[in-house]
Design a protein around this motif. Sequence first.
Motif, PDB file in Angstrom:
ATOM      1  N   LEU A  54      -1.041  11.076 -16.639  1.00  0.00           N
ATOM      2  CA  LEU A  54      -1.980  11.781 -15.769  1.00  0.00           C
ATOM      3  C   LEU A  54      -3.092  10.867 -15.272  1.00  0.00           C
ATOM      4  O   LEU A  54      -3.569  11.026 -14.151  1.00  0.00           O
ATOM      5  CB  LEU A  54      -2.577  12.984 -16.505  1.00  0.00           C
ATOM      6  N   SER A  55      -3.523   9.927 -16.099  1.00  0.00           N
ATOM      7  CA  SER A  55      -4.499   8.923 -15.658  1.00  0.00           C
ATOM      8  C   SER A  55      -4.386   7.691 -16.542  1.00  0.00           C
ATOM      9  O   SER A  55      -3.973   7.773 -17.691  1.00  0.00           O
ATOM     10  CB  SER A  55      -5.928   9.483 -15.682  1.00  0.00           C
ATOM     11  N   GLY A  56      -4.730   6.559 -15.968  1.00  0.00           N
ATOM     12  CA  GLY A  56      -4.672   5.291 -16.685  1.00  0.00           C
ATOM     13  C   GLY A  56      -3.372   4.537 -16.484  1.00  0.00           C
ATOM     14  O   GLY A  56      -3.220   3.422 -16.981  1.00  0.00           O
ATOM     15  N   GLY A  57      -2.440   5.112 -15.765  1.00  0.00           N
ATOM     16  CA  GLY A  57      -1.133   4.477 -15.566  1.00  0.00           C
ATOM     17  C   GLY A  57      -1.198   3.165 -14.813  1.00  0.00           C
ATOM     18  O   GLY A  57      -0.354   2.293 -15.015  1.00  0.00           O
ATOM     19  N   GLU A  58      -2.223   3.016 -13.966  1.00  0.00           N
ATOM     20  CA  GLU A  58      -2.350   1.778 -13.192  1.00  0.00           C
ATOM     21  C   GLU A  58      -2.644   0.576 -14.086  1.00  0.00           C
ATOM     22  O   GLU A  58      -2.451  -0.564 -13.683  1.00  0.00           O
ATOM     23  CB  GLU A  58      -3.435   1.929 -12.118  1.00  0.00           C
ATOM     24  N   LEU A  59      -3.076   0.830 -15.319  1.00  0.00           N
ATOM     25  CA  LEU A  59      -3.382  -0.255 -16.255  1.00  0.00           C
ATOM     26  C   LEU A  59      -2.226  -0.561 -17.204  1.00  0.00           C
ATOM     27  O   LEU A  59      -2.307  -1.500 -17.991  1.00  0.00           O
ATOM     28  CB  LEU A  59      -4.638   0.099 -17.062  1.00  0.00           C
ATOM     29  N   LEU A  60      -1.167   0.226 -17.122  1.00  0.00           N
ATOM     30  CA  LEU A  60       0.008  -0.011 -17.973  1.00  0.00           C
ATOM     31  C   LEU A  60       0.872  -1.117 -17.380  1.00  0.00           C
ATOM     32  O   LEU A  60       0.901  -1.297 -16.154  1.00  0.00           O
ATOM     33  CB  LEU A  60       0.847   1.264 -18.081  1.00  0.00           C
ATOM     34  N   PRO A  61       1.599  -1.829 -18.224  1.00  0.00           N
ATOM     35  CA  PRO A  61       2.544  -2.811 -17.686  1.00  0.00           C
ATOM     36  C   PRO A  61       3.667  -2.074 -16.941  1.00  0.00           C
ATOM     37  O   PRO A  61       3.888  -0.879 -17.162  1.00  0.00           O
ATOM     38  CB  PRO A  61       3.073  -3.517 -18.934  1.00  0.00           C
ATOM     39  N   PRO A  62       4.380  -2.769 -16.085  1.00  0.00           N
ATOM     40  CA  PRO A  62       5.497  -2.128 -15.378  1.00  0.00           C
ATOM     41  C   PRO A  62       6.540  -1.620 -16.373  1.00  0.00           C
ATOM     42  O   PRO A  62       6.667  -2.158 -17.483  1.00  0.00           O
ATOM     43  CB  PRO A  62       6.084  -3.260 -14.532  1.00  0.00           C
ATOM     44  N   PRO A  63       7.290  -0.594 -15.990  1.00  0.00           N
ATOM     45  CA  PRO A  63       8.346  -0.086 -16.870  1.00  0.00           C
ATOM     46  C   PRO A  63       9.349  -1.180 -17.222  1.00  0.00           C
ATOM     47  O   PRO A  63       9.715  -1.996 -16.378  1.00  0.00           O
ATOM     48  CB  PRO A  63       9.024   1.003 -16.031  1.00  0.00           C
ATOM     49  N   ASN A  64       9.781  -1.185 -18.482  1.00  0.00           N
ATOM     50  CA  ASN A  64      10.792  -2.155 -18.904  1.00  0.00           C
ATOM     51  C   ASN A  64      12.196  -1.606 -18.618  1.00  0.00           C
ATOM     52  O   ASN A  64      12.358  -0.489 -18.123  1.00  0.00           O
ATOM     53  CB  ASN A  64      10.602  -2.549 -20.373  1.00  0.00           C
ATOM     54  N   TRP A  65      13.208  -2.368 -18.938  1.00  0.00           N
ATOM     55  CA  TRP A  65      14.579  -1.975 -18.617  1.00  0.00           C
ATOM     56  C   TRP A  65      14.995  -0.700 -19.341  1.00  0.00           C
ATOM     57  O   TRP A  65      15.775   0.088 -18.811  1.00  0.00           O
ATOM     58  CB  TRP A  65      15.562  -3.118 -18.880  1.00  0.00           C
ATOM     59  N   LYS A  66      14.470  -0.478 -20.548  1.00  0.00           N
ATOM     60  CA  LYS A  66      14.812   0.734 -21.287  1.00  0.00           C
ATOM     61  C   LYS A  66      14.265   1.968 -20.569  1.00  0.00           C
ATOM     62  O   LYS A  66      14.949   2.986 -20.450  1.00  0.00           O
ATOM     63  CB  LYS A  66      14.262   0.679 -22.706  1.00  0.00           C
ATOM     64  N   GLU A  67      13.021   1.879 -20.096  1.00  0.00           N
ATOM     65  CA  GLU A  67      12.428   2.999 -19.365  1.00  0.00           C
ATOM     66  C   GLU A  67      13.175   3.239 -18.056  1.00  0.00           C
ATOM     67  O   GLU A  67      13.430   4.389 -17.679  1.00  0.00           O
ATOM     68  CB  GLU A  67      10.954   2.734 -19.085  1.00  0.00           C
ATOM     69  N   LYS A  68      13.532   2.179 -17.366  1.00  0.00           N
ATOM     70  CA  LYS A  68      14.274   2.324 -16.108  1.00  0.00           C
ATOM     71  C   LYS A  68      15.613   3.009 -16.356  1.00  0.00           C
ATOM     72  O   LYS A  68      16.018   3.897 -15.600  1.00  0.00           O
ATOM     73  CB  LYS A  68      14.476   0.965 -15.445  1.00  0.00           C
ATOM     74  N   LYS A  69      16.287   2.621 -17.428  1.00  0.00           N
ATOM     75  CA  LYS A  69      17.595   3.204 -17.741  1.00  0.00           C
ATOM     76  C   LYS A  69      17.459   4.672 -18.146  1.00  0.00           C
ATOM     77  O   LYS A  69      18.233   5.520 -17.696  1.00  0.00           O
ATOM     78  CB  LYS A  69      18.254   2.404 -18.874  1.00  0.00           C
TER      79      LYS A  69
END
Length: 100
Positions: A54-69
Amino acid sequence: MPRITFHKNGQVFEDEVKSGANLVVRAGIKQYPYPHLVYECGMGKCAKCACKVLSGGELLPPPNWKEKKQLGARLDEGFRLACQLWLEHDLELEQIPESI
């Protein structure tokens, strides 16, 4: 210390965690956000810990391959796997029962 706001079933839970904390690991040892966070494998294989940022996502690293899958198009809707996030900044998440 990052402040984590966790929404679930109309309730809001807040707490601070140490920098570098992982919410699934914390729930596994019965610390915040236990017992509210639903999770299973803790390794990015099941997606049970999927949460909408909901907030703070802009400070997270990009999704990794596991999240993409595991999340696919749900990434575009703002979902991430809590087990794949090591927290360094304030973050507000919602775990939606239908998304689990």
